[in-house]
Design a protein around this motif. Structure first.
Motif, PDB file in Angstrom:
ATOM      1  N   TYR A  82       0.837  -1.205   0.000  1.00 52.80           N
ATOM      2  CA  TYR A  82       0.000   0.000   0.000  1.00 52.80           C
ATOM      3  C   TYR A  82       0.870   1.251   0.000  1.00 52.80           C
ATOM      4  O   TYR A  82       1.726   1.419   0.868  1.00 52.80           O
ATOM      5  CB  TYR A  82      -0.928  -0.003   1.221  1.00 52.80           C
ATOM      6  N   GLU A  83       0.629   2.112  -0.969  1.00 58.16           N
ATOM      7  CA  GLU A  83       1.323   3.388  -1.101  1.00 58.16           C
ATOM      8  C   GLU A  83       2.843   3.217  -1.036  1.00 58.16           C
ATOM      9  O   GLU A  83       3.544   4.021  -0.427  1.00 58.16           O
ATOM     10  CB  GLU A  83       0.805   4.396  -0.073  1.00 58.16           C
ATOM     11  N   SER A 184       3.152  -2.244  14.304  1.00 61.43           N
ATOM     12  CA  SER A 184       3.022  -0.829  13.953  1.00 61.43           C
ATOM     13  C   SER A 184       3.165   0.017  15.212  1.00 61.43           C
ATOM     14  O   SER A 184       2.844  -0.421  16.314  1.00 61.43           O
ATOM     15  CB  SER A 184       1.655  -0.557  13.314  1.00 61.43           C
ATOM     16  N   HIS A 185       3.664   1.235  15.028  1.00 57.46           N
ATOM     17  CA  HIS A 185       3.846   2.192  16.119  1.00 57.46           C
ATOM     18  C   HIS A 185       3.240   3.528  15.690  1.00 57.46           C
ATOM     19  O   HIS A 185       3.607   4.070  14.640  1.00 57.46           O
ATOM     20  CB  HIS A 185       5.329   2.404  16.436  1.00 57.46           C
ATOM     21  N   GLU A 186       2.348   4.065  16.506  1.00 55.06           N
ATOM     22  CA  GLU A 186       1.731   5.351  16.210  1.00 55.06           C
ATOM     23  C   GLU A 186       1.617   6.169  17.494  1.00 55.06           C
ATOM     24  O   GLU A 186       1.706   5.643  18.599  1.00 55.06           O
ATOM     25  CB  GLU A 186       0.341   5.168  15.581  1.00 55.06           C
ATOM     26  N   VAL A 260       3.655   8.258   6.036  1.00 53.94           N
ATOM     27  CA  VAL A 260       2.435   9.049   6.198  1.00 53.94           C
ATOM     28  C   VAL A 260       1.451   8.506   5.171  1.00 53.94           C
ATOM     29  O   VAL A 260       1.649   8.673   3.971  1.00 53.94           O
ATOM     30  CB  VAL A 260       2.685  10.548   5.974  1.00 53.94           C
ATOM     31  N   GLU A 261       0.423   7.817   5.643  1.00 47.21           N
ATOM     32  CA  GLU A 261      -0.491   7.108   4.736  1.00 47.21           C
ATOM     33  C   GLU A 261      -1.872   7.756   4.714  1.00 47.21           C
ATOM     34  O   GLU A 261      -2.238   8.514   5.609  1.00 47.21           O
ATOM     35  CB  GLU A 261      -0.628   5.649   5.164  1.00 47.21           C
ATOM     36  N   GLY A 271       2.953   6.679  10.856  1.00 46.18           N
ATOM     37  CA  GLY A 271       3.341   5.571  11.708  1.00 46.18           C
ATOM     38  C   GLY A 271       4.669   4.988  11.273  1.00 46.18           C
ATOM     39  O   GLY A 271       5.160   5.253  10.170  1.00 46.18           O
ATOM     40  N   VAL A 272       5.262   4.196  12.151  1.00 46.81           N
ATOM     41  CA  VAL A 272       6.456   3.429  11.835  1.00 46.81           C
ATOM     42  C   VAL A 272       6.084   1.960  11.888  1.00 46.81           C
ATOM     43  O   VAL A 272       5.509   1.487  12.874  1.00 46.81           O
ATOM     44  CB  VAL A 272       7.599   3.736  12.823  1.00 46.81           C
ATOM     45  N   TYR A 273       6.388   1.242  10.820  1.00 46.19           N
ATOM     46  CA  TYR A 273       6.060  -0.179  10.729  1.00 46.19           C
ATOM     47  C   TYR A 273       7.333  -1.011  10.645  1.00 46.19           C
ATOM     48  O   TYR A 273       8.270  -0.653   9.941  1.00 46.19           O
ATOM     49  CB  TYR A 273       5.206  -0.466   9.485  1.00 46.19           C
TER      50      TYR A 273
END
Length: 404
Positions: A82-83, A184-186, A260-261, A271-273
């Motif tokens: 995705y993106e 994931s981290h947000e 940035v999605e 987020g950081v994945y």
């Protein structure tokens, strides 16, 4: 006899508050269902906590093998990202979770499924579209779109008033979603896209590239019809193979994405994945496709990958289009069999060679030495025909220039 509701339960604050809220506002028997897609250690003590909160029954369903085989591996085969950055870790897990919630709801004769997703996020859409596709007769309860509670502080007060345990994480923790495919981290400092991620504080599955070893790690992955089956010659089941690749990838600083999605609901989020093993699998699979797929099929498959990624991200796994695209992808994978050698080094996955019994690469054709299958003189006629539209257009433009 009271009607039953199945609650998607994680054991955290948000879903814990839902238990007394459901009992008070709907007078339901609440059945807590936690679906293990790789949280493992996070599930310790979960059943006991749920029973203390007042549920009538607790299910802890281990679907890790099903998650990998029926959801993650087909996603790898599709090439869906995705993106250009997000390997869809949370998104793809929601499909198998929705299916499992429906299965238990039907087994228990429940009338509704409840989730704790907020009205701003993607997960509410993914869960509810999955439920609608698989069990349209079931009612969906989304408290965050109904109740007056608007903050974690109010959730804590709600539980305190009722003398219930408060499962609160540390105040400095990020909002995380973890499964065997990724984490994931947000939140916190990440909410400002100008802030550089504090990797020493954030990372859970590995290290930053700077902290990775100075010596590379070499691996060989074997695929059969697009499905990874062996690591360094050792046959492994899907879960074990991914666990090992997560270890190797994490240790070498691989699979960290800062993105940035665009959320389904229209807003952007940052987020950081971490997807160390998944990043390795995607790269290896892509290398094998370069070797075995013809140009037209590969090009069209790239277009399919974009649509496939959108369908997963948007919660449309259980749709006719996703199934039809899946059939196309499966067809292309019949020749994606072979081995890929990779070097893992400081955040990079570097191809070291690939081979396949279905390879379309011909050394006789590719060599600069003239061979029996290719005559250099044939290129003259090909170029004349291939460039004919350009020549005709140039002659037309020259004619107009001369007439003027």
């Amino acid at each position: 006899m009271k009607e039953k509701v199945v609650l998607a339960y994680s054991g955290g604050l948000d879903t814990s508050v839902l238990i007394p809220w459901l009992k008070e506002n709907y007078d339901y028997d609440v059945i807590a269902v936690c679906i293990n897609v790789g949280q493992d250690a996070e599930l310790i003590g979960l059943e006991e906590r749920a029973l203390k909160m007042g549920v009538s029954k607790v299910y802890v369903e281990n679907v890790k093998d099903e998650f990998m085989k029926d959801y993650v591996f087909p996603m790898i085969q599709s090439g869906a990202i995705y993106e250009s950055k997000y390997y869809l870790g949370t998104s793809i897990a929601r499909a198998v979770i929705a299916k499992t919630l429906v299965k238990i709801a039907e087994k228990e004769g429940a009338v509704a499924i409840c989730h704790g997703c907020t009205g701003k996020g993607n997960d509410q859409i993914r869960f509810e579209l999955g439920i609608a596709a698989l069990a349209p007769h079931l009612k969906v309860i989304a408290p965050w779109r109904i109740w007056d509670i608007s903050s974690r502080e109010e959730e804590i007060a709600y539980l305190e008033e009722r003398g219930l345990e408060i499962p609160v994480k540390k105040d400095d923790s990020y909002s995380r979603d973890r499964n065997m495919w990724h984490i994931s981290h947000e939140g916190l400092d990440l909410e400002d896209p100008w802030n550089a991620p504090l990797y020493d504080k954030i990372l859970k599955l590995g290290v930053s590239p700077e902290q990775a070893p100075d010596e590379p790690t070499y691996i060989t992955l074997t695929f059969t019809e697009g499905m990874p089956t062996h690591l360094n010659g050792e046959e492994m089941d899907p879960s074990h193979l991914l666990e090992k690749l997560n270890e190797l990838g994490g240790a070498n600083g691989i699979g960290i994405e800062d993105i940035v999605e665009n959320r389904v609901v229209g807003m952007k989020s940052r987020g950081v994945y971490e997807t160390p093993g998944g990043t390795i699998l995607y790269k290896a699979h892509e290398e094998l496709e370069h070797l075995t797929l013809d140009r037209e099929t590969y090009r069209f498959k790239q277009e399919v990958a974009l649509e496939y990624a959108d369908l997963i991200y948007n919660g449309k796994w259980f749709t006719p289009l996703r199934e039809a695209l899946g059939a196309f992808v499966t067809s292309t994978q019949k020749v994606v069999t072979g081995e890929v050698k990779l070097k893992l080094y400081k955040g990079n996955v570097i191809p070291q060679g690939s081979q396949s019994p279905y390879s379309l690469y011909s050394e006789n054709l590719a060599s600069f030495t003239t061979g029996d299958l290719y005559d250099h003189h044939d290129a003259t006629g090909f170029i004349n025909l291939y460039g004919l539209p350009l020549k005709v257009r140039a002659l037309m433009e020259a004619s107009h220039k001369n007439n003027n």
